[in-house]
Design a protein around this motif. Sequence first.
Motif, PDB file in Angstrom:
ATOM      1  N   UNK A   1       0.866  -1.100  -0.051  1.00  0.00           N
ATOM      2  CA  UNK A   1      -0.154   0.084   0.003  1.00  0.00           C
ATOM      3  C   UNK A   1       0.731   1.236   0.139  1.00  0.00           C
ATOM      4  N   UNK A   2       0.343   2.458  -0.070  1.00  0.00           N
ATOM      5  CA  UNK A   2       1.063   3.724  -0.126  1.00  0.00           C
ATOM      6  C   UNK A   2       1.473   3.903   1.270  1.00  0.00           C
ATOM      7  N   UNK A   3       2.579   4.100   1.816  1.00  0.00           N
ATOM      8  CA  UNK A   3       3.071   4.459   3.250  1.00  0.00           C
ATOM      9  C   UNK A   3       2.772   5.871   3.430  1.00  0.00           C
ATOM     10  N   UNK A   4       2.234   6.078   4.796  1.00  0.00           N
ATOM     11  CA  UNK A   4       2.322   7.398   4.926  1.00  0.00           C
ATOM     12  C   UNK A   4       2.537   7.818   6.549  1.00  0.00           C
ATOM     13  N   UNK A   5       2.515   9.156   6.851  1.00  0.00           N
ATOM     14  CA  UNK A   5       3.017   9.318   7.970  1.00  0.00           C
ATOM     15  C   UNK A   5       2.241   8.598   9.223  1.00  0.00           C
ATOM     16  N   UNK A   6       2.790   8.258  10.248  1.00  0.00           N
ATOM     17  CA  UNK A   6       2.175   7.341  11.347  1.00  0.00           C
ATOM     18  C   UNK A   6       2.074   5.926  11.299  1.00  0.00           C
ATOM     19  N   UNK A   7       2.265   5.421   9.913  1.00  0.00           N
ATOM     20  CA  UNK A   7       2.485   3.916   9.706  1.00  0.00           C
ATOM     21  C   UNK A   7       3.531   3.498  10.599  1.00  0.00           C
ATOM     22  N   UNK A   8       3.299   2.380  11.290  1.00  0.00           N
ATOM     23  CA  UNK A   8       4.268   1.646  12.139  1.00  0.00           C
ATOM     24  C   UNK A   8       4.488   0.248  11.319  1.00  0.00           C
ATOM     25  N   UNK A   9       5.802   0.115  11.044  1.00  0.00           N
ATOM     26  CA  UNK A   9       6.349  -1.185  10.117  1.00  0.00           C
ATOM     27  C   UNK A   9       7.414  -1.909  11.042  1.00  0.00           C
ATOM     28  N   UNK A  10       7.413  -3.208  10.733  1.00  0.00           N
ATOM     29  CA  UNK A  10       8.700  -3.744  11.267  1.00  0.00           C
ATOM     30  C   UNK A  10       9.115  -4.542  10.102  1.00  0.00           C
ATOM     31  N   UNK A  11      10.525  -4.515  10.214  1.00  0.00           N
ATOM     32  CA  UNK A  11      11.243  -5.618   9.189  1.00  0.00           C
ATOM     33  C   UNK A  11      11.916  -6.627  10.133  1.00  0.00           C
ATOM     34  N   UNK A  12      11.868  -7.942   9.599  1.00  0.00           N
ATOM     35  CA  UNK A  12      12.393  -9.008  10.092  1.00  0.00           C
ATOM     36  C   UNK A  12      13.470  -9.720   9.249  1.00  0.00           C
ATOM     37  N   UNK A  13      14.640  -9.471   9.657  1.00  0.00           N
ATOM     38  CA  UNK A  13      15.793  -9.952   8.671  1.00  0.00           C
ATOM     39  C   UNK A  13      16.162 -11.362   9.191  1.00  0.00           C
ATOM     40  N   UNK A  14      15.597 -12.441   8.655  1.00  0.00           N
ATOM     41  CA  UNK A  14      16.032 -13.692   8.637  1.00  0.00           C
ATOM     42  C   UNK A  14      15.879 -14.145  10.185  1.00  0.00           C
ATOM     43  N   UNK A  15      15.166 -13.538  10.813  1.00  0.00           N
ATOM     44  CA  UNK A  15      14.701 -13.973  12.337  1.00  0.00           C
ATOM     45  C   UNK A  15      16.070 -13.937  13.226  1.00  0.00           C
ATOM     46  N   UNK A  16      16.705 -12.973  12.725  1.00  0.00           N
ATOM     47  CA  UNK A  16      18.163 -12.959  13.582  1.00  0.00           C
ATOM     48  C   UNK A  16      18.642 -11.459  13.725  1.00  0.00           C
TER      49      UNK A  16
END
Length: 458
Positions: free
Chosen positions: A64-79
Motif C-alpha cells: 500500500x502507499x506508506x504514509x505518516x504514522x504508519x508503524x512497520x517492522x522489518x524481520x531480517x532472517x529471524x536474527x
Amino acid sequence: MKLSMEKKSVWEIIDEKEREHLFSYNEEYKEFLDKGKTEREVVEYIIAKGKEEGYISLEEAIEKKIQKGDKIYLNNRNKSCALFVIGEDLEQGMRIVASHIDSPRLDLKVRPLYEDSEMALLKTHYYGGIRKYQWPTIPLALHGIAYDKEGNQVKIVIGEEEGDPIFFINDLLPHLGADQSKKTLAEGITGEMLNVVIGHSPKKGEEKHSIKEKVLELLNEKYNLVEEDFQVAELSIVPAFKAKDVGLDRSMVAAYGQDDRVCSFANLKAILEVDAPKETAVAIFADKEEIGSVGNTSMSAKFFENAVAEIVNAMGDYSELKVRRALANSKVISADVTSAMDPSFKEVMDEKNSAFVGHGITLIKYTGSRGKSMTNDANAEFLVEVRERLNKEKVVWQTGTMGKVDQGGGGTVAYILAEYGAEVVDMGTAMLSMHAPYELVSKADSYMTYKGYLAFIK
C-alpha cells in the motif's frame, strides 16, 4: 551561576513516584532477559510486542502507499530486525537508535557429539569475546533450532525450566591443579577445553559408543533428530541463570546477555511509545556485533539501507538520491554498553573520565582502542543537541570512556552508520563484569537508558 559540575546519582535525584516506575521497568526488563537468550528469541519477542502495538510487516506495508504514522517492522532472517514509525519527510532524515541483540556464548561445532571417559560431550566454538575460565562449573542451557529429515524446524530449549536437566563444563580440581595454576588466565582454560557434558549412561544392547548412542536416542525420541542434523543446525550453549536482583536494596540486576540487551530493551520500550513523529523514528536491533558486525544479519549487511529504499519506493516517486539523503540526514544513537568504574580494578580505569553505576545513561564521544582506532568520534554540534534533549526531558546522564588509553578498548556499530554520512554518537548503559556469563547493571542506569532513548527519538 555554578561553573563546576555536581555529580549526583539517579537515586539522589528521582522522587518516590519515579522510583516506583524505575523498579517496575526493571521487572519487565528481567522478564525480557529470561525470554531472550539468543538473537532469534529476542527477534521473536520484539516483533510480538510490535504487533501488539499495531506494527505491520514491511512486506504488508509496501503493498500500500506508506504514509505518516504508519508503524512497520522489518524481520531480517529471524536474527535481526527494525521498527519504523513514519514521519513527515523521510528525505529530511530519521532519528535512529541502533542496538545489538547478540551476546557472547558457546556455539556447538557442526559435528559436536562424541564419547570419552564414560561421558558424552559436545564440542563448542566460542562466539564473541569471552573469558574462557568463567564458563566451566556453571549451569548451562542448550538453545537453538535444528531441522529434521522431513525439513521441519525444531526449536530446542533445554535447561531453563524447573525440572529440566542442565549442562556442564568440567574444570580441574585444585588438588591436581599445580601446573594449571602457573598458567595465565587466558591459558588455564583453552577454547578446545570448553566441552559440554550431555550424558553419561549407556544405551542397552550397544557395544560401541553406547553413551553417545543413548544421547542420540533421547534426541530422536523428543525432537525426531539424528546425528547428521547437527551439521545443519544452529545450537548454542548459554548460562542457565535467571535474571536476579542484587543487593539487599534490590538496586541492581545480574543476568546473562545484558550486553547489549539492556540497551535493546530500552530501545524497544522507547520506540513503542512513539506515535506520528515529525521525523521518522527507527529502532534497529542488529546481530553479529560481538564478532565484528559481519554476515547478512549484521549492521554491515545493508538490510537497513534496503528497507529504507523499500519504504521510499512505497511512498511514491522513488529515487536513489532520496534514499541517500534519508540516510545522510539522519541522527543516530549507537546504543551499546560501556564499562563502569569497578572498585576492585581501578588500575585499568581513568577515574576522572569513567562512568559510575547509578549515575544514569552514559554518553560516549568515542570508543575504539588506543589512538582512537576504529572509532566514530562524534561531532560537537551533535553532542550539544543530544545534551539539550537529555536535559530538557530530565534524563540523568554522564559521560564515560572504555578504560585507560592504552589498556584496551572496544567498538560498536556506530562507525557503520556513520559511513552513510549520518550524525552518530554512542550512548548506553555502564555495566560491570561485561561479557561474563553473569553481568551486572544498576536498575537506575537501565531505566535512564530507556528515558534517554525516548528523549532522543520521540
